[in-house]
Scaffold this active site. Structure first.
Site: not given
Ligand code: CO8
Length: 260
Positions: A68, A111, A114, A134
């Site tokens: 998400a 998400g 999921e 998460e």
């Molecule tokens: N949300 C928003 N932006 C994101 C997300 C995310 N989940 N994941 C990546 N991005 C963005 C980064 O901020 C970055 O943006 P920018 O270039 O503007 O800085 C761009 O995507 C590229 O990401 P990275 O530079 O971080 O790329 P890496 O290759 O270094 O890392 C990863 C890749 C490991 C996937 C890393 O981006 C990461 O850890 N992302 C977050 C993963 C995460 O925590 N996901 C869970 C989110 S919470 C959730 O899903 C709850 C669901 C419940 C439902 C809710 C409904 C409302």
């Protein structure tokens, strides 16, 4: 602002399949409200479309979806979350009657994982990584992860993934039964579409009821689910497709299912 659609849809009427592709590559297809609304609307339109029988949802080489959108909810209060109730939108995915295949490459996190689990089956590229991270951002899975992952891989592995936030790779996900098959990266979409096309040759009515019956395994007691399965089985004897399927077998020819 860009006018690029967040969901790209390709239809193949000859094979009766459609491909839906997340198109938010710079954010690794993070699922904000607009992306989820676009996905659900596209799925619902294709579910009503008689020319299409099976759907495939995919991302790109880097990510199916990295979760998400964290930016969208970072400052939210519980009341904001309750009022917008964005997760309720995810229930729309569950109501799609046609088979939906998730074709996953790269990150499939939070998400994203999921969502893939809420679809009917997962085909994974070797590059796929599945996880519920998460816990790393101070929350827990909120769109079904604690339930669907536990049912898919069992309590101990689900606990490890959800408590540690560590992802697993495609081979491990296959070994655990989370994904149906693993394919070379460059063949992911082709393989998923081939599988979809093979499924699309079956009776659309039988597909719909087969999906409903399998999903009942998660919702009902065994006794109730067996009775439900039997009623659905008997119901199919009202269809032309059942008559056609059995006649074709006896006449040693391929069936031509019309979905009636
Ligand atoms: N949300 C928003 N932006 C994101 C997300 C995310 N989940 N994941 C990546 N991005 C963005 C980064 O901020 C970055 O943006 P920018 O270039 O503007 O800085 C761009 O995507 C590229 O990401 P990275 O530079 O971080 O790329 P890496 O290759 O270094 O890392 C990863 C890749 C490991 C996937 C890393 O981006 C990461 O850890 N992302 C977050 C993963 C995460 O925590 N996901 C869970 C989110 S919470 C959730 O899903 C709850 C669901 C419940 C439902 C809710 C409904 C409302």
């Amino acid at each position: 602002m860009t006018d690029e659609p967040l969901i790209l849809v390709e239809r193949d009427e000859e094979r009766r399949v459609a491909l839906l592709r997340f198109n938010r590559p710079k954010q690794l297809n993070a699922l904000n409200g607009q992306v989820m609304d676009g996905l659900c609307s596209a799925l619902e339109a294709l579910d009503r479309d008689d020319a299409i029988r099976v759907l495939v949802v995919t991302g790109n080489e880097r990510a199916f979806a990295a979760g998400a959108d964290i930016g969208e909810m970072a400052d939210a209060s519980p009341i904001d979350m309750l009022r917008t109730n964005r997760i309720a939108q995810w229930d729309r995915v569950r109501r799609i009657g046609k088979p939906v295949i998730a074709a996953v490459a790269g990150w499939c996190l939070g998400g994203g994982c999921e969502l893939a689990m809420a679809l009917d089956l997962i085909v994974a590229a070797e590059s796929a990584r599945f996880g519920q991270p998460e816990i790393n951002i101070g929350v827990i899975p909120g769109a079904g992860g604690t339930q669907r992952l536990t049912r898919a891989v069992g309590k101990s592995v689900a606990m490890e993934m959800i408590l540690s936030g560590e992802p697993i790779d495609a081979r491990e996900a296959h070994r655990l039964g989370l994904v149906a098959r693993v394919v070379p990266n460059e063949l992911l979409v082709e393989d998923a579409l081939d599988l979809a096309a093979k499924i699309a040759t079956k009776s659309p009515l039988a597909l719909r009821l087969a999906k409903e019956a399998v999903n009942a395994a998660y919702e009902m007691s065994l006794t109730d689910a067996l009775a439900h399965e039997r009623r659905l089985f008997y119901l199919l004897f009202a269809s032309e497709d059942q008559k056609e399927g059995m006649a074709a077998f006896l006449e040693k020819r391929d069936p031509d299912f019309k979905g009636r």
